[in-house]
Every structure is written in structure tokens, then in C-alpha cells.
Enzyme design. Structure first.
Site, short mmCIF file in Angstrom:
data_model
loop_
_atom_site.label_atom_id
_atom_site.label_comp_id
_atom_site.label_asym_id
_atom_site.label_seq_id
_atom_site.Cartn_x
_atom_site.Cartn_y
_atom_site.Cartn_z
N CYS A 60 36.03 3.55 28.24
CA CYS A 60 36.51 3.28 29.59
C CYS A 60 37.87 3.91 29.89
O CYS A 60 38.36 3.80 31.01
CB CYS A 60 36.58 1.78 29.83
SG CYS A 60 34.99 0.96 29.53
N HIS B 120 44.04 -1.72 34.66
CA HIS B 120 42.65 -1.54 34.21
C HIS B 120 41.80 -2.65 34.81
O HIS B 120 40.76 -2.37 35.40
CB HIS B 120 42.60 -1.57 32.68
CG HIS B 120 41.28 -1.19 32.11
ND1 HIS B 120 40.65 0.00 32.43
CD2 HIS B 120 40.45 -1.83 31.23
CE1 HIS B 120 39.50 0.08 31.78
NE2 HIS B 120 39.35 -1.02 31.05
N GLU C 125 45.86 -7.63 29.25
CA GLU C 125 46.59 -6.64 30.04
C GLU C 125 47.85 -7.24 30.65
O GLU C 125 48.91 -6.60 30.68
CB GLU C 125 45.70 -6.06 31.14
CG GLU C 125 46.37 -4.96 31.91
CD GLU C 125 45.43 -4.15 32.78
OE1 GLU C 125 45.81 -3.04 33.20
OE2 GLU C 125 44.31 -4.64 33.07
N LYS D 47 38.82 -1.96 40.78
CA LYS D 47 37.50 -2.41 40.32
C LYS D 47 36.99 -3.63 41.10
O LYS D 47 35.80 -3.93 41.03
CB LYS D 47 37.55 -2.73 38.83
CG LYS D 47 37.72 -1.52 37.93
CD LYS D 47 37.70 -1.92 36.46
CE LYS D 47 37.92 -0.73 35.54
NZ LYS D 47 39.32 -0.22 35.59
N HIS E 65 33.15 -1.33 37.67
CA HIS E 65 33.72 -0.57 36.56
C HIS E 65 32.92 0.71 36.36
O HIS E 65 31.77 0.66 35.92
CB HIS E 65 33.70 -1.44 35.30
CG HIS E 65 34.51 -0.89 34.17
ND1 HIS E 65 35.05 0.38 34.17
CD2 HIS E 65 34.89 -1.45 32.98
CE1 HIS E 65 35.71 0.57 33.05
NE2 HIS E 65 35.63 -0.52 32.32
N PHE F 51 36.75 0.56 24.93
CA PHE F 51 36.20 0.11 23.66
C PHE F 51 36.66 1.05 22.56
O PHE F 51 36.69 2.28 22.74
CB PHE F 51 34.67 0.11 23.72
CG PHE F 51 34.07 -1.12 24.37
CD1 PHE F 51 34.85 -2.07 24.99
CD2 PHE F 51 32.70 -1.31 24.34
CE1 PHE F 51 34.29 -3.20 25.56
CE2 PHE F 51 32.12 -2.43 24.92
CZ PHE F 51 32.92 -3.38 25.53
#
Length: 444
Positions: free
Chosen positions: A196, A337, A348, A369, A374, A432
Site C-alpha cells: 500500500c 494513510h 498512525e 480514503k 483504499h 504490508f
């Protein structure tokens, strides 16, 4: 003196629009691109919603035969790159017809009828030295549907039934290759995959190449088109996906909200043309923003879960600020994010607090998002484009669905479009594998 990097073109194809301008206007209006999945059965899946690109016509960019060779992620990547390059004033290279299209294809050139550029055209076209222009248009997962289709064909009819275009069609670097061929770009060109964080890493790495003198211009960005039954099943079985809230898909993606439950799968592509500042000015290109700094780190802790203390992302932010020569106090906006997962959003916020301290509560934040879901490998690129638009227009888009801010967070979440006097902004991404990337962008 370090070479300064400017953005001279942007292009987007995503759930909120098939170009950057439409996408930006829908972001400002707080519209959602999330809906129920209608392309495959969802009765046995843990999530039945996604954010899809709508009304996209690949025929504007590829012939029917070419479109059949390349996967949807490449279609979207090419469209975004074409828009960005057009805004930057870089035209495709005219190519002579191939003497034997069939022979060219059998030699491994899956772009029928394009042939080779005339001698000298690549370097000279438009007064641009295309040997110093590269492309990092990346994807984290590649052409998932082609892989699925060809494996199923082999299982049903035997290996001889597999398409000869299987490999060039499925390879993740296909978009970068196709864009480079169409525009005669002979600089650094490849795919960069960090889940991502892919799109943001591609922008940071492209800026690094320009700073280091390896290229004068880079097409940088990311894309994903992986909303398939098996990928939705995989993310869903990992309990990472959201479902509709009170029967409404548009309310499912809710970063920082108390009721957040997971992310919404999305698809799309974002492309930026990055350029050395003096090179851009010399050819009359208009800078939209500066890529002032970037930082790239790894959590080195867990394959899918972010660092519990937000340490890796905080380090990326600190390195981005240092490279930009900007103090934390100079940052006037954060595009996080913010996937809408319980653990991800919490980690975050911890990372942001490590860097910005108590001042974090006074820095405007808006989560892209919340409206487009996403986009995985494409998320960082499209969200960076939103930041470029914010700096250009001095406007911030809202976050939707933040009905009740998580009581553990103290944030200035933008709820309606907001006018600002903005000099520096930050974009964060995490993927990830524990991969983190942060950008500092500056008003041009």
C-alpha cells in the site's frame, strides 16, 4: 546545491473521476465512490462493497487487441500517465509502422502496429532529451485478473491453451514499459512494489533519481485494479475489510471514527510528472508544487500489522522533514494513510504525535480514503495528487463519515472544504511488510 524537484503534471483515474480535475472537485464536495460489488457473487464473502472506477473507456488509449493483452491495472495506469504528461507538455513519440507486426509480436513486442521510432526521434522530439526521462508507474499486485484467467484456462484445457501474451500481460512492470514505449522514454523505468506504499515510494524514488542527476524528468505513480473475488476473500478472511454501515456502502470508510471497522477495497491510478526545476522552467512548464522532501523506512516488526508504537512511520516523517529543511512547526496540513482499520489508524496517530507533539491537534487532517476507499498500490499516488491540488488551490478537502472522532485521538479532522494559507504539507503511506514512506510537498 541539491536539484529541486517540481510537479509539472498530474493525472488520475479513480472511483471519484476519470481525470484529476473531476476527482478533485468530487473530493472537495465530499462525495463517496463506494458502492456494492456487482461484478461477482458476494454471498460467501465477509465484505460486499468496493470503490470502483466507473465509465472508463480503454478504447481512448489502446486498440482492442492491445487492451486484450494488458490487464486493467495497465489500462488505468496508461490513462493517468497520458493525462499527466499532457499537462506537463510532453507528447508521445510518432512511430513508423512496423514492417511485420506478426514477427514483431513473436519477438516479444506486445504492442501491435507501433514499430520503431525514426532515428534520432527519441532524443530530439519536442526539444526534450528522452534518454533522461524515466517512468516508475508501479503496482503492488499487477494484473490479477489475467493471472486468474490464464491459470483457470490451463486447468480446464491444458497448458497449451495458455496465451502467449500471459507473461507480458501479467508482469507488474508492464505499465512502465508501455508508457515508456509510447513516449520514447529511455531513462530509468521499472516497477516498484511495497504493497500500500507503492505509489508514494515510486514518487519518492523518482524524486531521488532527479536529485541525484540520474534523470531530468520522471513519470511517477501507482495503480491497482485487484477487486476480484479471491482478493476480497483474502482481505476479508484476514478481517481487514469494512461492510456497509446501516445498509449504506458510502458510510463504510470512516478513518479516525469510533465506529471504524476496516478498509474498503478500491481501484484506480495516479500519475505525476516530476521534473528538475530549472529543466521545467527552461521548457516553459508550469510547476504545480515542489516535492521538497521524502523519507523511507521499514518497521521490521510484523508482516501485516503496523508498528504498535508508530516508530517506523515516525522515522520516515522525520527524514522527510529533514530533507525538506522544514521544521515540524512549518507543516500546515497532513494527508494521512488513514485506512479506517482500528489498529492502523491508532498506530498512525501515535507516529504523528511522535513527530508533531501536542501541535498535532491543531494541524488540519483529511483522509482521502474516506471517499474513494483504499486503492492499495495506487493510494499514495492519487492522495499525493490531492495534496498537490490543495497546495495549488489553497483548499483542503473534507473527511466524510467522521461522525464521532475516536476518543483516543485529538485531531483537527477537516469536515467541510476549508480555505487555507498553506506552504508545506505532508503525505504518509504505509504498506504490508512494514514499509513506510512520507513526502513533504511545498507550494510552488
Amino acid at each position: 546545491m541539491r536539484r529541486r524537484v517540481v510537479v509539472t503534471g498530474i493525472g488520475a483515474v479513480c472511483p471519484l473521476g476519470n481525470d484529476a480535475a473531476t476527482t478533485w472537485q468530487n473530493l472537495l464536495a465530499g462525495r463517496s465512490g463506494v458502492d456494492y460489488i456487482r461484478d461477482f457473487p458476494v454471498d460467501k464473502l465477509r465484505s460486499d462493497i468496493a470503490a470502483s472506477v466507473k465509465g472508463f473507456d480503454v478504447g481512448q488509449y489502446l486498440s482492442p487487441k492491445e487492451a486484450d493483452i494488458y490487464g486493467r491495472v495497465t489500462h488505468l495506469s496508461l490513462a493517468a500517465a497520458v493525462e499527466a504528461l499532457r499537462e506537463a507538455g510532453i507528447a508521445p513519440v510518432e512511430r513508423a509502422p512496423a514492417a511485420d507486426d506478426e514477427a514483431a509480436e513473436s519477438a516479444g513486442a506486445p504492442a501491435p502496429g507501433r514499430g520503431a521510432p525514426p532515428a534520432g526521434a527519441v532524443a530530439a522530439a519536442g526539444g526534450l532529451d528522452r534518454t533522461r526521462v524515466g517512468c516508475l508507474m508501479s503496482t503492488g499486485m499487477g494484473s490479477v485478473e489475467i493471472f486468474e484467467e490464464q491459470v483457470a484456462r490451463s486447468a480446464a484445457r491444458g497448458p497449451r491453451a495458455v496465451s502467449p501474451y500471459f507473461i507480458p500481460g501479467v508482469m507488474p512492470n508492464g505499465a512502465a514499459a508501455l508508457i515508456s514505449m509510447r513516449y520514447g522514454l529511455m531513462g530509468p523505468s521499472y516497477n516498484l512494489a511495497s504493497a500500500c506504499a507503492t505509489g508514494t515510494h515510486s514518487i519518492a524514488t523518482s524524486a531521488l533519481m532527479i536529485e541525484a542527476g540520474e534523470a531530468d524528468v520522471m513519470v511517477a505513480g501507482g495503480a491497482e485494479a485487484a477487486t476480484r473475488l479471491n482478493t476480497v476473500a483474502g482481505f476479508g478472511n484476514a478481517k481487514a475489510l469494512a461492510r456497509a454501515i446501516d445498509g449504506d456502502p458510502a458510510r463504510a470508510s470512516r478513518p479516525f471514527d469510533r465506529r471504524r471497522q476496516g478498509f474498503v477495497m478500491g481501484e484506480g491510478a495516479g500519475a505525476l510528472v516530476l521534473e528538475e526545476e530549472q529543466h521545467a522552467l527552461a521548457r516553459g512548464a508550469r510547476p504545480l508544487a515542489y516535492v521538497a522532501g521524502f523519507g523511507m523506512t521499514t518497521d521490521a516488526e510484523h508482516l501485516t500489522r503496523p508498528h504498535s508504537g508508530g516508530v517506523g512511520l515516525a522515522l520516515a516523517l522525520e527524514r522527510a522533514l529533514a530533507r525538506a529543511g522544514a521544521a515540524p512547526e512549518a507543516i500546515g496540513y497532513i494527508n494521512p494513510h488513514a485506512t479506517s482499520t482500528p489498529q492502523g489508524d491508532a498506530a498512525e496517530v501515535l507516529a504523528l504525535r511522535r513527530v508533531f507533539g501536542e501541535r498535532l491537534a491543531r494541524i488540519p487532517i483529511s483522509a482521502t480514503k474516506s471517499m474513494m476507499g483504499h486503492l492499495l498500490g495506487g493510494a499514495g499516488a492519487v492522495e499525493t495528487i490531492a495534496v498537490v491540488c490543495s497546495l495549488r488551490d489553497q483548499l483542503l478537502h473534507p473527511s466524510i463519515n467522521v461522525d464521532e472522532l475516536d476518543p483516543g485521538f485529538s485531531l483537527d479532522v477537516v469536515r467541510e472544504r476549508r480555505g487555507v494559507d498553506l506552504q508545506y504539507a505532508v503525505k504518509c503511506s504505509a504498506g504490508f511488510g512494514g514499509h513506510n514512506c512520507a513526502l513533504v510537498l511545498e507550494r510552488a
